[in-house]
Scaffold this motif. Structure first.
Motif, short mmCIF file in Angstrom:
data_model
loop_
_atom_site.label_atom_id
_atom_site.label_comp_id
_atom_site.label_asym_id
_atom_site.label_seq_id
_atom_site.Cartn_x
_atom_site.Cartn_y
_atom_site.Cartn_z
N ALA A 15 0.84 -1.21 0.00
CA ALA A 15 0.00 0.00 0.00
C ALA A 15 0.87 1.25 0.00
CB ALA A 15 -0.93 0.00 1.20
N MET A 16 2.00 1.20 0.70
CA MET A 16 2.91 2.35 0.72
C MET A 16 3.48 2.61 -0.67
SD MET A 16 4.96 1.83 4.31
CE MET A 16 6.07 3.20 4.01
N VAL A 17 3.85 1.54 -1.37
CA VAL A 17 4.41 1.70 -2.72
C VAL A 17 3.35 2.28 -3.64
CG1 VAL A 17 5.34 0.51 -4.73
CG2 VAL A 17 6.14 -0.11 -2.46
N GLU A 18 2.13 1.78 -3.51
CA GLU A 18 1.05 2.30 -4.35
C GLU A 18 0.84 3.79 -4.11
OE1 GLU A 18 -3.65 1.43 -4.75
OE2 GLU A 18 -2.33 -0.32 -4.73
N LYS A 19 0.92 4.21 -2.85
CA LYS A 19 0.69 5.61 -2.50
C LYS A 19 1.88 6.49 -2.85
CE LYS A 19 -0.46 8.62 1.35
NZ LYS A 19 -0.75 8.72 2.76
N LEU A 20 3.10 6.03 -2.55
CA LEU A 20 4.30 6.85 -2.68
C LEU A 20 5.03 6.67 -4.01
CD1 LEU A 20 5.81 6.14 0.86
CD2 LEU A 20 4.53 8.17 0.15
N GLY A 21 4.76 5.58 -4.73
CA GLY A 21 5.55 5.25 -5.91
C GLY A 21 6.84 4.58 -5.48
N ALA A 22 7.53 3.96 -6.41
CA ALA A 22 8.75 3.22 -6.10
C ALA A 22 9.82 4.12 -5.48
CB ALA A 22 9.28 2.53 -7.35
N GLU A 23 10.01 5.29 -6.07
CA GLU A 23 11.06 6.19 -5.57
C GLU A 23 10.74 6.68 -4.16
OE1 GLU A 23 13.17 10.39 -6.81
OE2 GLU A 23 12.18 9.21 -8.35
N GLY A 24 9.50 7.06 -3.92
CA GLY A 24 9.10 7.53 -2.59
C GLY A 24 9.21 6.44 -1.56
N PHE A 25 8.86 5.21 -1.95
CA PHE A 25 8.96 4.10 -1.02
C PHE A 25 10.41 3.82 -0.65
CE2 PHE A 25 9.36 -0.48 -0.15
CZ PHE A 25 8.60 -0.54 1.01
N MET A 26 11.30 3.85 -1.64
CA MET A 26 12.71 3.62 -1.35
C MET A 26 13.25 4.70 -0.42
SD MET A 26 13.34 0.74 -2.56
CE MET A 26 15.09 0.68 -2.25
N LYS A 27 12.78 5.92 -0.57
CA LYS A 27 13.18 7.00 0.34
C LYS A 27 12.70 6.70 1.75
CE LYS A 27 13.05 12.03 0.87
NZ LYS A 27 14.28 12.06 1.61
N GLU A 28 11.49 6.17 1.89
CA GLU A 28 10.98 5.82 3.21
C GLU A 28 11.79 4.68 3.83
OE1 GLU A 28 8.75 7.35 5.24
OE2 GLU A 28 8.94 8.88 3.69
N LEU A 29 12.19 3.70 3.02
CA LEU A 29 13.05 2.63 3.53
C LEU A 29 14.38 3.20 4.01
CD1 LEU A 29 12.63 -0.48 1.20
CD2 LEU A 29 11.82 -0.18 3.54
N SER A 30 14.92 4.14 3.25
CA SER A 30 16.16 4.79 3.64
C SER A 30 15.99 5.53 4.96
CB SER A 30 16.62 5.76 2.55
OG SER A 30 17.82 6.40 2.92
N ASN A 31 14.85 6.21 5.12
CA ASN A 31 14.56 6.90 6.39
C ASN A 31 14.47 5.90 7.53
OD1 ASN A 31 14.45 9.36 5.06
ND2 ASN A 31 12.23 9.38 4.91
N GLY A 32 13.87 4.74 7.27
CA GLY A 32 13.79 3.69 8.29
C GLY A 32 15.16 3.19 8.68
N PHE A 33 16.02 3.02 7.70
CA PHE A 33 17.39 2.60 7.97
C PHE A 33 18.07 3.62 8.89
CE2 PHE A 33 21.92 2.89 6.96
CZ PHE A 33 22.34 1.59 7.25
N GLN A 34 17.89 4.90 8.59
CA GLN A 34 18.53 5.95 9.40
C GLN A 34 18.04 5.95 10.84
OE1 GLN A 34 21.18 7.64 8.37
NE2 GLN A 34 20.97 6.53 6.45
#
Length: 113
Positions: A15-34
């Motif tokens: 659902a996050m990918v659908e809402k944010l798109g692939a690029e936005g989702f990868m940014k969120e994963l990066s934020n999670g990593f941080q």
């Protein structure tokens, strides 16, 4: 969805990918990593994951469960997770992401062109 160590969580990633798109989702994963990273090492270690597990709602995880999570994602055998390993682990833990990963990869490649 249940992981191998018995911790159950709902898979919101598709659902996050659908809402944010692939690029936005990868940014969120990066934020999670941080959020989980050991700032001195630039990696997610057992200690940093244990310390920050409450941010994921996993504060009740045992030391063995935390070690198992790190071990499961540690592709290069250094005992910690770099950002690529963390993102890979998140994809592996999400059946919905795995089913649609080719579509999102194509979308990401097209957006880079």
């Amino acid at each position: 969805m249940a992981s191998q160590n018995g911790i159950v969580f709902e898979d919101f990633f598709p659902a996050m990918v659908e809402k944010l798109g692939a690029e936005g989702f990868m940014k969120e994963l990066s934020n999670g990593f941080q959020l989980l990273v050991d700032e001195d090492k630039g990696l997610i270690t057992f200690e940093s994951l244990k310390k920050n597990s409450a941010l994921l709602g996993l504060q009740d995880m045992s030391d063995d469960e935390v070690k198992c999570m790190v071990r499961e994602g540690d592709l290069d055998g250094d005992g910690a997770l770099n950002e690529m390993e963390f993102c890979t682990l998140m994809f592996r833990l999400s059946p919905g992401l795995m089913m649609n990963s080719t579509e999102w990869l194509v979308e990401a490649i097209i957006s880079e062109m």
